[in-house]
Design an enzyme around this catalytic site. Structure first.
Site, PDB file in Angstrom:
ATOM      1  N   ASP A 105       0.866  -1.176   0.000  1.00 35.67           N
ATOM      2  CA  ASP A 105       0.000   0.000   0.000  1.00 35.67           C
ATOM      3  C   ASP A 105       0.904   1.227   0.000  1.00 35.67           C
ATOM      4  OD1 ASP A 105      -1.950  -1.892   0.286  1.00 35.67           O
ATOM      5  OD2 ASP A 105      -2.688  -1.179   2.231  1.00 35.67           O
ATOM      6  N   ASP A 145     -15.454  -4.035   0.582  1.00 31.10           N
ATOM      7  CA  ASP A 145     -15.165  -4.013   2.014  1.00 31.10           C
ATOM      8  C   ASP A 145     -16.484  -4.190   2.751  1.00 31.10           C
ATOM      9  OD1 ASP A 145     -12.596  -3.418   1.242  1.00 31.10           O
ATOM     10  OD2 ASP A 145     -12.753  -1.276   1.685  1.00 31.10           O
TER      11      ASP A 145
END
EC number: 5.3.1.16
Length: 244
Positions: A10, A132
């Site tokens: 990330d 998510d």
């Protein structure tokens, strides 16, 4: 179905970071050596990696095209990448920069009709839908949006079914409660998805901490697992995970 391990990086402000449960205020930094880390993934035997643009995820406008191209050319890795993908032009630009697959998250919840159109245009193997999710008190898997501060009208089951019927191949699903916690993936969630839409190739994301978690994902019939914090902090060796 083959099983793929996706070592993950990330990126925020040019650095490798991890956010705890997606919270930008709870960030751990791991340095700016992005390309060497990607090369180390390839050297360990990985064929794929997962690359996330956290700046774009917040503000829109994918910023890692140059880095993506470098990784693709220099390491030979196939890169699954996303962050801030909000238009057809974003998808085309990221694919042109060298991505093997583009990850679409928020927009896939907000505007499924548009994203289904992209599946048809770019090919069902070139997009990964990332959802998510958080389970509510009634046991329903909801889809928090807008920085996880609101809940979408559609549930996880509804969207996963809709995308499966539209020909989606790759679904990456994260249990928010497990994200970055090193508490183990929620295998009940993935068993639920596999039963709901067996044709989907489901990627496990959130909570993986050891080889047993990798083995559990594989045994459950999932298509892959994304490994972030566990690799960055040395809880898991990538070579061992790839051999699992």
């Amino acid at each position: 179905m083959s099983f793929t391990v996706y070592p993950a990086l990330d990126i925020r402000d040019g650095r490798v970071v991890r956010l705890l449960q997606g919270d930008y205020a709870r960030e751990t930094r791991y340095g700016d050596d992005v390309l060497p880390r990607a090369q180390a993934f390839a050297d360990a035997g990985a064929q794929w990696m997962h690359l996330v643009d956290l700046d774009a995820a917040k503000a829109g406008g994918y910023t890692l095209a140059a880095l993506l191209g470098q990784i693709s050319r220099q390491t030979g890795l196939q890169v699954q990448t996303g962050g801030g993908v909000r238009s057809r032009e974003d998808v085309a630009r990221i694919l042109d920069a060298g991505a093997a697959r583009v990850v679409v998250g928020s927009l896939a919840v907000r505007d499924s009709a548009t994203v289904i159109g992209w599946l048809q245009e770019f090919g069902t193997d070139r997009l990964t839908i990332a959802l998510d999710t958080r389970q509510d008190a009634a046991g329903v898997w909801q889809l928090p949006v807008h920085g996880w501060t609101e809940t979408a009208e559609a549930t996880l089951d509804q969207l996963a079914t809709q995308y499966a019927q539209a020909g989606l191949q790759h679904l990456l699903c994260t249990d928010i409660a497990r994200d970055g916690m090193l508490s183990g993936p929620n295998m009940g969630l993935y068993a639920h998805l596999r039963a709901l839409a067996p044709q989907l190739q489901v990627q496990v994301s959130g909570g993986a901490r050891n080889l047993a978690d990798v083995a559990a994902a594989k045994a459950a019939g999932c298509a892959g697992i994304v490994l972030g914090k566990a690799l960055l902090e040395g809880h898991l060796d990538l070579k061992d995970a790839l051999a699992c």
